[in-house]
Design a protein around this motif. Sequence first.
Motif, PDB file in Angstrom:
ATOM      1  N   MET A 298      -7.865  -2.733  -6.815  1.00  0.00           N
ATOM      2  CA  MET A 298      -6.856  -1.802  -6.342  1.00  0.00           C
ATOM      3  C   MET A 298      -5.573  -2.538  -5.973  1.00  0.00           C
ATOM      4  O   MET A 298      -4.466  -2.090  -6.299  1.00  0.00           O
ATOM      5  N   GLN A 299      -5.723  -3.671  -5.318  1.00  0.00           N
ATOM      6  CA  GLN A 299      -4.557  -4.475  -4.950  1.00  0.00           C
ATOM      7  C   GLN A 299      -3.785  -4.912  -6.196  1.00  0.00           C
ATOM      8  O   GLN A 299      -2.546  -4.927  -6.211  1.00  0.00           O
ATOM      9  N   ARG A 300      -4.497  -5.251  -7.257  1.00  0.00           N
ATOM     10  CA  ARG A 300      -3.855  -5.679  -8.498  1.00  0.00           C
ATOM     11  C   ARG A 300      -2.957  -4.593  -9.069  1.00  0.00           C
ATOM     12  O   ARG A 300      -1.919  -4.880  -9.685  1.00  0.00           O
ATOM     13  N   LEU A 301      -3.333  -3.348  -8.877  1.00  0.00           N
ATOM     14  CA  LEU A 301      -2.596  -2.233  -9.459  1.00  0.00           C
ATOM     15  C   LEU A 301      -1.314  -1.885  -8.705  1.00  0.00           C
ATOM     16  O   LEU A 301      -0.450  -1.186  -9.241  1.00  0.00           O
ATOM     17  N   VAL A 302      -1.188  -2.343  -7.463  1.00  0.00           N
ATOM     18  CA  VAL A 302      -0.042  -1.981  -6.627  1.00  0.00           C
ATOM     19  C   VAL A 302       1.188  -2.805  -7.005  1.00  0.00           C
ATOM     20  O   VAL A 302       1.121  -4.023  -7.145  1.00  0.00           O
ATOM     21  N   LYS A 303       2.314  -2.132  -7.134  1.00  0.00           N
ATOM     22  CA  LYS A 303       3.579  -2.829  -7.369  1.00  0.00           C
ATOM     23  C   LYS A 303       3.967  -3.650  -6.138  1.00  0.00           C
ATOM     24  O   LYS A 303       3.631  -3.268  -5.013  1.00  0.00           O
ATOM     25  N   PRO A 304       4.675  -4.742  -6.325  1.00  0.00           N
ATOM     26  CA  PRO A 304       5.255  -5.430  -5.154  1.00  0.00           C
ATOM     27  C   PRO A 304       6.133  -4.452  -4.368  1.00  0.00           C
ATOM     28  O   PRO A 304       6.958  -3.738  -4.948  1.00  0.00           O
ATOM     29  N   GLY A 305       5.907  -4.378  -3.082  1.00  0.00           N
ATOM     30  CA  GLY A 305       6.599  -3.401  -2.258  1.00  0.00           C
ATOM     31  C   GLY A 305       5.882  -2.069  -2.167  1.00  0.00           C
ATOM     32  O   GLY A 305       6.234  -1.225  -1.337  1.00  0.00           O
ATOM     33  N   GLY A 306       4.864  -1.868  -3.019  1.00  0.00           N
ATOM     34  CA  GLY A 306       4.053  -0.663  -2.940  1.00  0.00           C
ATOM     35  C   GLY A 306       3.005  -0.787  -1.853  1.00  0.00           C
ATOM     36  O   GLY A 306       2.964  -1.766  -1.106  1.00  0.00           O
ATOM     37  N   ILE A 307       2.129   0.209  -1.780  1.00  0.00           N
ATOM     38  CA  ILE A 307       1.198   0.243  -0.641  1.00  0.00           C
ATOM     39  C   ILE A 307      -0.221   0.583  -1.099  1.00  0.00           C
ATOM     40  O   ILE A 307      -0.423   1.384  -2.020  1.00  0.00           O
ATOM     41  N   LEU A 308      -1.180  -0.076  -0.472  1.00  0.00           N
ATOM     42  CA  LEU A 308      -2.600   0.173  -0.681  1.00  0.00           C
ATOM     43  C   LEU A 308      -3.131   0.931   0.525  1.00  0.00           C
ATOM     44  O   LEU A 308      -2.906   0.517   1.674  1.00  0.00           O
ATOM     45  N   VAL A 309      -3.846   2.027   0.277  1.00  0.00           N
ATOM     46  CA  VAL A 309      -4.332   2.898   1.351  1.00  0.00           C
ATOM     47  C   VAL A 309      -5.802   3.223   1.111  1.00  0.00           C
ATOM     48  O   VAL A 309      -6.162   3.687   0.025  1.00  0.00           O
ATOM     49  N   CYS A 310      -6.633   2.990   2.123  1.00  0.00           N
ATOM     50  CA  CYS A 310      -8.070   3.293   1.995  1.00  0.00           C
ATOM     51  C   CYS A 310      -8.569   4.018   3.233  1.00  0.00           C
ATOM     52  O   CYS A 310      -8.147   3.719   4.359  1.00  0.00           O
ATOM     53  N   GLU A 311      -9.499   4.931   3.021  1.00  0.00           N
ATOM     54  CA  GLU A 311     -10.182   5.638   4.101  1.00  0.00           C
ATOM     55  C   GLU A 311     -11.681   5.530   3.859  1.00  0.00           C
ATOM     56  O   GLU A 311     -12.164   5.899   2.792  1.00  0.00           O
TER      57      GLU A 311
ATOM     58  N   ARG B 195     -16.856   8.926  11.819  1.00  0.00           N
ATOM     59  CA  ARG B 195     -15.503   8.433  12.089  1.00  0.00           C
ATOM     60  C   ARG B 195     -14.912   7.831  10.813  1.00  0.00           C
ATOM     61  O   ARG B 195     -15.546   7.028  10.140  1.00  0.00           O
ATOM     62  N   MET B 196     -13.698   8.234  10.489  1.00  0.00           N
ATOM     63  CA  MET B 196     -13.012   7.736   9.307  1.00  0.00           C
ATOM     64  C   MET B 196     -11.988   6.686   9.720  1.00  0.00           C
ATOM     65  O   MET B 196     -11.086   6.960  10.524  1.00  0.00           O
ATOM     66  N   THR B 197     -12.144   5.480   9.183  1.00  0.00           N
ATOM     67  CA  THR B 197     -11.175   4.419   9.421  1.00  0.00           C
ATOM     68  C   THR B 197     -10.141   4.452   8.308  1.00  0.00           C
ATOM     69  O   THR B 197     -10.485   4.447   7.123  1.00  0.00           O
ATOM     70  N   GLN B 198      -8.888   4.496   8.691  1.00  0.00           N
ATOM     71  CA  GLN B 198      -7.773   4.534   7.745  1.00  0.00           C
ATOM     72  C   GLN B 198      -7.025   3.209   7.833  1.00  0.00           C
ATOM     73  O   GLN B 198      -6.554   2.817   8.908  1.00  0.00           O
ATOM     74  N   VAL B 199      -6.930   2.503   6.719  1.00  0.00           N
ATOM     75  CA  VAL B 199      -6.247   1.212   6.694  1.00  0.00           C
ATOM     76  C   VAL B 199      -5.232   1.224   5.559  1.00  0.00           C
ATOM     77  O   VAL B 199      -5.535   1.698   4.462  1.00  0.00           O
TER      78      VAL B 199
END
Length: 278
Positions: free
Chosen positions: A137-150, A264-268
Amino acid sequence: MMRTMVKDDRYILAKGSAGADRLQLVNDVHGLDTANLLLKVGLQPGMAVADIGCGIGTVSCWMGQQVGSSGAVLGIDASPEQLEQARLKAQQARLPHVRFVEASAYETELPSESFDLVYCRFLLMHLQRPLDALREMQRLVKPGGILVCEESDFTSPFCVPASAAFERCFELYLALGDLRGHHFRIGSTLYRLFVEIGLTAPEVSLAQPALVRGDAKRLPEWTLAEIAPALLAANLTTAAEIDALTQAMAQLAQDPLTLFGMARMTQVWAPKEVRIFT
């Protein structure tokens, strides 16, 4: 009796039309917290978004409405049954810029750094190698983009007044997950996984819905029913116990004086640093 771990990445819950109602309940419970998070981290019109482990496409379609026709959402899932439901949902919502492809979360085969935002919800907990999926997932993110997981932690649900049936349901969920090499406690360690893959200064928030009435309160019962064949195959319980638990959970769900605290859902979330060349 000693049980041997069975390495198996297959999704243990119902898929396609058979699991659609339960997944709608999941979104009924967690959808508002997900929407608030995605808006907070900057989801906006014109973005290119990837939803990894998109399931039946509920969040993908919602994100498609937010990014508008100037943006694009690509949902990724390994299940053709889930994707069939997702495509139908996008078609019914008239969202031609929301598309879906079948691929592994470990190797999507998508171009690197091609998305402004990459997202998953309740995906890593079902995988044997969550760190590998997170790196993809990190590989797919543009520089300056954001990775979001729950992700959830199945040690966190509670029932008031206390219920042995409620506690036993989640004990069985955890036992089956452990046996298959899944990570049903991963919510509590999600932040550390972000740090481990090299993302600097991840942000964290927690959301734990509480329910006293409504169909969403039947989510633990429906989840038990869907995993019952896997529980029986693993000799973790008996058909008689599952029947008793199902009846007890249905009664608790109908009791407006009984409070369910859901998992409980952890959002990072974290941005991908922009590389500066000198």
